[in-house]
Design a protein around this motif. Structure first.
Motif, PDB file in Angstrom:
ATOM      1  N   ALA A 303      59.521   5.817  70.395  1.00 27.45           N
ATOM      2  CA  ALA A 303      59.417   6.234  68.986  1.00 27.45           C
ATOM      3  C   ALA A 303      59.947   5.106  68.130  1.00 27.45           C
ATOM      4  O   ALA A 303      60.933   4.454  68.493  1.00 27.45           O
ATOM      5  CB  ALA A 303      60.231   7.506  68.754  1.00 27.45           C
ATOM      6  N   CYS A 304      59.283   4.835  67.024  1.00 26.60           N
ATOM      7  CA  CYS A 304      59.792   3.781  66.142  1.00 26.60           C
ATOM      8  C   CYS A 304      61.039   4.316  65.429  1.00 26.60           C
ATOM      9  O   CYS A 304      61.266   5.529  65.394  1.00 26.60           O
ATOM     10  CB  CYS A 304      58.716   3.351  65.143  1.00 26.60           C
ATOM     11  SG  CYS A 304      58.460   4.523  63.814  1.00 26.60           S
ATOM     12  N   PRO A 305      61.865   3.426  64.884  1.00 24.51           N
ATOM     13  CA  PRO A 305      63.097   3.907  64.256  1.00 24.51           C
ATOM     14  C   PRO A 305      62.859   4.643  62.943  1.00 24.51           C
ATOM     15  O   PRO A 305      63.754   5.324  62.441  1.00 24.51           O
ATOM     16  CB  PRO A 305      63.909   2.630  64.019  1.00 24.51           C
ATOM     17  CG  PRO A 305      62.908   1.535  64.005  1.00 24.51           C
ATOM     18  CD  PRO A 305      61.794   1.957  64.893  1.00 24.51           C
ATOM     19  N   GLY A 306      61.646   4.526  62.383  1.00 26.68           N
ATOM     20  CA  GLY A 306      61.400   5.116  61.067  1.00 26.68           C
ATOM     21  C   GLY A 306      61.975   4.213  59.984  1.00 26.68           C
ATOM     22  O   GLY A 306      62.878   3.413  60.238  1.00 26.68           O
ATOM     23  N   CYS A 307      61.416   4.302  58.805  1.00 22.99           N
ATOM     24  CA  CYS A 307      61.916   3.483  57.694  1.00 22.99           C
ATOM     25  C   CYS A 307      61.394   4.103  56.408  1.00 22.99           C
ATOM     26  O   CYS A 307      60.922   5.242  56.408  1.00 22.99           O
ATOM     27  CB  CYS A 307      61.455   2.031  57.838  1.00 22.99           C
ATOM     28  SG  CYS A 307      59.683   1.848  57.656  1.00 22.99           S
ATOM     29  N   GLY A 308      61.418   3.351  55.300  1.00 27.62           N
ATOM     30  CA  GLY A 308      60.974   3.891  54.021  1.00 27.62           C
ATOM     31  C   GLY A 308      59.504   4.230  53.994  1.00 27.62           C
ATOM     32  O   GLY A 308      59.025   4.898  53.078  1.00 27.62           O
ATOM     33  N   ARG A 309      58.749   3.791  54.981  1.00 30.57           N
ATOM     34  CA  ARG A 309      57.313   4.095  55.000  1.00 30.57           C
ATOM     35  C   ARG A 309      57.031   5.478  55.599  1.00 30.57           C
ATOM     36  O   ARG A 309      55.919   5.979  55.476  1.00 30.57           O
ATOM     37  CB  ARG A 309      56.571   3.036  55.830  1.00 30.57           C
ATOM     38  CG  ARG A 309      56.563   1.662  55.191  1.00 30.57           C
ATOM     39  CD  ARG A 309      55.822   0.681  56.082  1.00 30.57           C
ATOM     40  NE  ARG A 309      54.421   1.057  56.229  1.00 30.57           N
ATOM     41  CZ  ARG A 309      53.441   0.593  55.454  1.00 30.57           C
ATOM     42  NH1 ARG A 309      53.712  -0.260  54.498  1.00 30.57           N
ATOM     43  NH2 ARG A 309      52.199   0.970  55.652  1.00 30.57           N
ATOM     44  N   THR A 310      58.010   6.057  56.305  1.00 32.70           N
ATOM     45  CA  THR A 310      57.762   7.398  56.850  1.00 32.70           C
ATOM     46  C   THR A 310      57.817   8.391  55.695  1.00 32.70           C
ATOM     47  O   THR A 310      58.717   8.350  54.860  1.00 32.70           O
ATOM     48  CB  THR A 310      58.808   7.777  57.926  1.00 32.70           C
ATOM     49  OG1 THR A 310      60.074   7.372  57.468  1.00 32.70           O
ATOM     50  CG2 THR A 310      58.524   7.143  59.242  1.00 32.70           C
ATOM     51  N   THR A 311      56.857   9.292  55.674  1.00 34.99           N
ATOM     52  CA  THR A 311      56.718  10.169  54.515  1.00 34.99           C
ATOM     53  C   THR A 311      57.639  11.376  54.510  1.00 34.99           C
ATOM     54  O   THR A 311      57.972  11.914  53.484  1.00 34.99           O
ATOM     55  CB  THR A 311      55.268  10.695  54.419  1.00 34.99           C
ATOM     56  OG1 THR A 311      54.898  11.177  55.702  1.00 34.99           O
ATOM     57  CG2 THR A 311      54.319   9.631  53.944  1.00 34.99           C
ATOM     58  N   VAL A 347      55.317   7.950  69.882  1.00 35.66           N
ATOM     59  CA  VAL A 347      55.269   8.728  68.632  1.00 35.66           C
ATOM     60  C   VAL A 347      55.719   7.768  67.539  1.00 35.66           C
ATOM     61  O   VAL A 347      56.874   7.349  67.495  1.00 35.66           O
ATOM     62  CB  VAL A 347      56.215   9.947  68.698  1.00 35.66           C
ATOM     63  CG1 VAL A 347      56.171  10.717  67.379  1.00 35.66           C
ATOM     64  CG2 VAL A 347      55.839  10.877  69.851  1.00 35.66           C
ATOM     65  N   MET A 348      54.769   7.389  66.672  1.00 32.50           N
ATOM     66  CA  MET A 348      55.051   6.324  65.709  1.00 32.50           C
ATOM     67  C   MET A 348      54.902   6.832  64.278  1.00 32.50           C
ATOM     68  O   MET A 348      54.138   7.745  64.001  1.00 32.50           O
ATOM     69  CB  MET A 348      54.095   5.156  65.958  1.00 32.50           C
ATOM     70  CG  MET A 348      54.201   4.572  67.355  1.00 32.50           C
ATOM     71  SD  MET A 348      55.787   3.753  67.672  1.00 32.50           S
ATOM     72  CE  MET A 348      55.660   2.324  66.600  1.00 32.50           C
ATOM     73  N   GLY A 349      55.638   6.166  63.379  1.00 34.37           N
ATOM     74  CA  GLY A 349      55.755   6.682  62.026  1.00 34.37           C
ATOM     75  C   GLY A 349      54.741   6.208  61.010  1.00 34.37           C
ATOM     76  O   GLY A 349      54.622   6.808  59.949  1.00 34.37           O
ATOM     77  N   CYS A 350      53.988   5.146  61.287  1.00 30.87           N
ATOM     78  CA  CYS A 350      52.988   4.706  60.298  1.00 30.87           C
ATOM     79  C   CYS A 350      52.052   3.688  60.912  1.00 30.87           C
ATOM     80  O   CYS A 350      52.184   3.307  62.078  1.00 30.87           O
ATOM     81  CB  CYS A 350      53.666   4.159  59.044  1.00 30.87           C
ATOM     82  SG  CYS A 350      54.102   2.416  59.158  1.00 30.87           S
TER      83      CYS A 350
END
Ligand code: SF4
Length: 407
Positions: A303-311, A347-350
């Protein structure tokens, strides 16, 4: 499915195999995961429950404290109750100070255990304590039990340490106290193991360990042990600490050694945090081995760490949901679909890294980030096979994962 190779360490240190009630340690076998209970062994029901939980989490050997008559008396009942539940994990008795007496006074305890852990620092092989060591080793040889000669920094044989310090002081260029202590640890372990062999215990019944609490020193000590012997090696950082600190320190030390091919069985000792399950140390040990591609225990969820691009938080929720799903399904998958543990999920965030990582995985999903079309492409074996939308996306993806495993 992508496969994680077993025993990928390039130059595995060659050791003699020790068969502990069917669990083979050393001799090129997979690195075994073990753990230790923290219940009062005299409390039979609590100990049975914890051993069963540790074994259920994947601990292949479980050690318990045998510190007094009540604990020694409880051991055969614990074993019996576990067998009645079909829990066959080999039990190791942890003995200090009076192990010789407990084993002699409680033959049913000795029989029920698969292995005795002996600490030379408090039973010792010096002349005055030789008879105690002798009686434990003779019993192990007679009953065909394995033994771990477990030296610990905090309970090092003081006579040996002092004599090495005295010798060192006479040298024209004395070694540092740390070097001498390291030498004392290694000599204590190897000297005791050799003494056990002289007393009739086969090399294939002996595992050794030298535990310290500092990661760099653990690496130095085990490199020395591997250089000087072929005994099967039990790795573990003692008093590793609580939470993140304990996990990171153990991972740092064990990963270096395991990558060098050193270590046949590992235990991650974590100081228990209130409410934390004891099985955590088993999961951490498994994650270390799986991250190093030495063993596979359950599908990897990338899984990516997530960032400001995750909604929204749906991305984290989906990653957690899939992680929990595979853990829950693993016992059945392991039996019904051999190889499922090698599965790689993403499982990726964008869109930035989502499709790329998803294509590299066996099955992956890329959720929509800010400004992206509200749909989630799913990739199977590198090909886009579906686009999921709507509120029950997690459920749909779970079904696709289940179908992939069954296929
Ligand atoms: Fe951020 Fe997208 Fe990278 Fe995940 S994949 S960390 S959401 S940029």
């Amino acid at each position: 499915m992508s496969s994680l190779s077993q025993q990928a360490a390039p130059n595995r240190h060659q050791t003699v195999c020790v068969d502990i009630d069917g669990v083979k340690v050393g001799g090129g076998h997979v690195v075994r995961v073990q753990s230790m209970t923290n219940t009062d062994t005299a409390n039979i029901d609590a100990t049975v429950a914890q051993v069963a939980a540790l074994a259920g989490a994947g601990s292949e050997l479980v050690r318990l404290t045998v510190d007094r008559d009540e604990a020694a008396r409880a051991v055969p009942y614990i074993r019996e109750k576990l067998l009645a539940q079909n829990v066959t994990v080999p039990l190791i008795g942890d003995f200090h100070y009076i192990g010789h007496k407990l084993l002699a006074d409680h033959p049913a305890c000795a029989e029920a255990l698969a292995k005795f852990r002996i600490n030379p620092g408090n039973v010792g092989f010096k002349e005055k304590r030789d008879s105690q060591f002798l009686s434990m080793i003779e019993l192990a040889a007679k009953l065909d039990k394995a033994v771990r000669i477990g030296v610990n920094w905090g309970s090092l044989d003081q006579d040996l340490a002092q004599s090495l310090m005295d010798e060192n002081a006479k040298l024209s260029e004395p070694r540092s106290p740390q070097d001498v202590t390291r030498e004392a640890l290694v000599q204590s372990a190897l000297g005791s193991a050799e003494r056990a062999e002289q007393l009739g215990l086969g090399k294939d019944r002996i595992v050794i360990s030298c535990k310290v609490s500092e990661a760099p020193e653990l690496v130095n000590v085990y490199r020395l042990l591997a250089e000087r012997s072929t005994y099967a090696l039990h790795l573990g950082l003692t008093e590793a600490g609580m939470g993140d600190k304990g996990i990171v320190a153990s991972t740092a030390a064990l990963s270096i050694l395991l990558s060098e091919g050193i270590g046949d069985t590992i235990r991650v000792s974590l100081t228990p945090e209130p409410g934390a399950a004891r099985e955590r140390e088993v999961r951490v040990a498994q994650e270390i081995l799986q991250s190093l591609h030495l063993r596979s225990f359950s599908p990897q969820v990338i899984a990516c760490p997530g960032c400001g691009r995750t909604t929204s938080t749906s991305f984290q929720e989906l990653a957690m949901d899939i992680q929990n799903y595979v853990r829950t399904r693993m016992p059945e998958w392991r039996t019904a679909y051999p190889g499922a543990e090698s599965l790689k999920l993403a499982v990726m965030g964008c869109i930035v890294n989502g499709p790329g990582e998803s294509k590299q995985a066996d099955i992956g999903i890329s959720l929509p980030g800010t400004g992206e079309t509200p749909s989630a492409p799913v990739f199977v074996d590198g090909e886009k096979v579906a686009t999921l939308k709507g509120e029950n996306l997690a459920k749909q993806f779970q079904e696709m994962v289940e179908a992939y495993v069954q296929k």
